[in-house]
Design a protein around this motif. Structure first.
Motif, PDB file in Angstrom:
ATOM      1  N   ALA A 245    -112.869  37.637 -27.765  1.00  0.00           N
ATOM      2  CA  ALA A 245    -112.678  36.186 -27.840  1.00  0.00           C
ATOM      3  C   ALA A 245    -112.672  35.726 -29.297  1.00  0.00           C
ATOM      4  O   ALA A 245    -111.880  34.853 -29.696  1.00  0.00           O
ATOM      5  N   GLU A 246    -113.543  36.302 -30.122  1.00  0.00           N
ATOM      6  CA  GLU A 246    -113.569  35.950 -31.538  1.00  0.00           C
ATOM      7  C   GLU A 246    -112.327  36.458 -32.250  1.00  0.00           C
ATOM      8  O   GLU A 246    -111.811  35.814 -33.164  1.00  0.00           O
ATOM      9  N   LEU A 247    -111.839  37.634 -31.849  1.00  0.00           N
ATOM     10  CA  LEU A 247    -110.636  38.201 -32.451  1.00  0.00           C
ATOM     11  C   LEU A 247    -109.424  37.308 -32.229  1.00  0.00           C
ATOM     12  O   LEU A 247    -108.556  37.165 -33.112  1.00  0.00           O
ATOM     13  N   ALA A 248    -109.396  36.672 -31.059  1.00  0.00           N
ATOM     14  CA  ALA A 248    -108.261  35.796 -30.746  1.00  0.00           C
ATOM     15  C   ALA A 248    -108.174  34.616 -31.705  1.00  0.00           C
ATOM     16  O   ALA A 248    -107.098  34.052 -31.928  1.00  0.00           O
ATOM     17  N   GLN A 249    -109.298  34.235 -32.329  1.00  0.00           N
ATOM     18  CA  GLN A 249    -109.321  33.089 -33.240  1.00  0.00           C
ATOM     19  C   GLN A 249    -109.409  33.507 -34.707  1.00  0.00           C
ATOM     20  O   GLN A 249    -109.297  32.674 -35.600  1.00  0.00           O
ATOM     21  N   ARG A 254    -111.295  39.337 -41.421  1.00  0.00           N
ATOM     22  CA  ARG A 254    -112.205  39.262 -40.276  1.00  0.00           C
ATOM     23  C   ARG A 254    -111.543  39.827 -39.035  1.00  0.00           C
ATOM     24  O   ARG A 254    -112.171  40.575 -38.278  1.00  0.00           O
ATOM     25  N   ALA A 255    -110.273  39.487 -38.828  1.00  0.00           N
ATOM     26  CA  ALA A 255    -109.545  40.008 -37.677  1.00  0.00           C
ATOM     27  C   ALA A 255    -109.408  41.519 -37.760  1.00  0.00           C
ATOM     28  O   ALA A 255    -109.560  42.235 -36.766  1.00  0.00           O
ATOM     29  N   ARG A 259    -110.879  44.220 -35.110  1.00  0.00           N
ATOM     30  CA  ARG A 259    -110.019  45.230 -34.484  1.00  0.00           C
ATOM     31  C   ARG A 259    -110.591  46.625 -34.700  1.00  0.00           C
ATOM     32  O   ARG A 259    -110.537  47.483 -33.827  1.00  0.00           O
ATOM     33  N   TRP A 260    -111.184  46.822 -35.901  1.00  0.00           N
ATOM     34  CA  TRP A 260    -111.785  48.129 -36.185  1.00  0.00           C
ATOM     35  C   TRP A 260    -112.993  48.369 -35.278  1.00  0.00           C
ATOM     36  O   TRP A 260    -113.192  49.474 -34.772  1.00  0.00           O
ATOM     37  N   VAL A 261    -113.801  47.325 -35.060  1.00  0.00           N
ATOM     38  CA  VAL A 261    -114.965  47.444 -34.173  1.00  0.00           C
ATOM     39  C   VAL A 261    -114.531  47.828 -32.771  1.00  0.00           C
ATOM     40  O   VAL A 261    -115.172  48.642 -32.097  1.00  0.00           O
TER      41      VAL A 261
END
Length: 280
Positions: A245-249, A254-255, A259-261
């Protein structure tokens, strides 16, 4: 001429202790009987069985005679009797003499008997003071000093050596930490984490722990004190759904980090490699 034992020990009176074969004692299971206690149905305790096998029953039990049947019934000490029976079964198999149980009978008027015996039965464990972690650790240290083997220590205290070693470590804490454990302000787990730091730091940290736990109990107090030991509030791992959900924003670095996580970059790299091989 031998002296009277009352004179030798300066006692005010004396009574007779009798040795009983636990198999010959009666444990009351009739729920309508004045001496019935539901704890009579508790399972055997392996640690108690081993302890009785090792040194016998130390604390005498109380018995009374059923005037109607002639049976010798147990008033207090049901678990000692039950576990002694099992210990003796094992001793008989090894060809060793059985352990007798010392018992006494109180002199009571017939009109007082039922009430007095049921009261003794109910109160025996209800008002018994539990041993503290520090006092138990001190007893363990004393037995170690006597040269007890690991097997003997496990039998005497009814636990494994890892527990005994942990208990002994409590005695390495400064007095302030031991006092906090004694009064229940901190638990043993937290105290053990302080054992390896200098005494001055122990005293400072235990004050923080006690202050953090004030006004709370149980799991809440333990959680607050864990946070103090960690040095900061412990954070929970975020779920994959929350990260997505955080990646979508998110954008930019940070993105990329998110994605790496999630392992998305590795998956994309693997797909690119497969595509290149297919094209070749």
């Amino acid at each position: 001429m031998a002296k009277n034992s009352i004179d030798v020990y300066g006692a005010k009176s004396k009574s007779n202790l009798m040795g009983f074969d636990p198999d010959e004692l009666v444990l009351v299971t009739d729920e309508t009987h004045p001496l019935y206690d539901s704890r009579v149905h508790l399972p055997l305790d392996e640690n108690m069985v081993r302890n009785i096998d090792y040194q016998g029953v130390i604390q005498p039990i109380e018995v009374c005679k059923n005037v109607e049947t002639g049976a010798i019934e147990v008033v207090t000490g049901r678990q000692r009797v039950k576990n002694a029976r099992e210990a003796n079964r094992r001793r008989r198999e090894r060809g060793e003499p059985i352990r007798l149980i010392q018992g006494f009978v109180r002199k009571l008027k017939p009109s007082e008997r039922a009430k007095a015996l049921s009261t003794a039965m109910a109160s025996e464990n209800a008002i018994r003071q539990q041993e503290t972690p520090i006092s138990r650790a001190a007893k363990m240290a004393q037995q170690v000093a006597y040269g007890r083997s690991d097997e003997e220590l496990e039998t005497i205290f009814g636990c494994k050596m890892v527990t005994i070693h942990a208990s002994l470590k409590l005695l390495e804490c400064c007095q302030a930490v031991q006092d906090a454990v004694e009064c229940g302000s901190i638990n043993v787990t937290h105290a053990l984490k302080l054992a390896d730091i200098p005494p001055a730091e122990q005293r400072a940290k235990v004050q923080e722990l006690v202050a953090a736990g004030e006004g709370s109990t149980g799991h809440e107090r333990a959680r607050k004190q864990r946070a103090v030991l960690a040095g900061e509030q412990q954070t929970r791992m975020k779920t994959r759904r929350k990260i997505e959900a955080e990646l979508a924003q998110a954008t930019g670095e940070r993105a990329a980090a998110l994605r790496w996580v999630l392992g998305m970059e590795e998956a994309q790299a693997a797909d690119s490699t497969d595509d290149a091989r297919a094209a070749a």
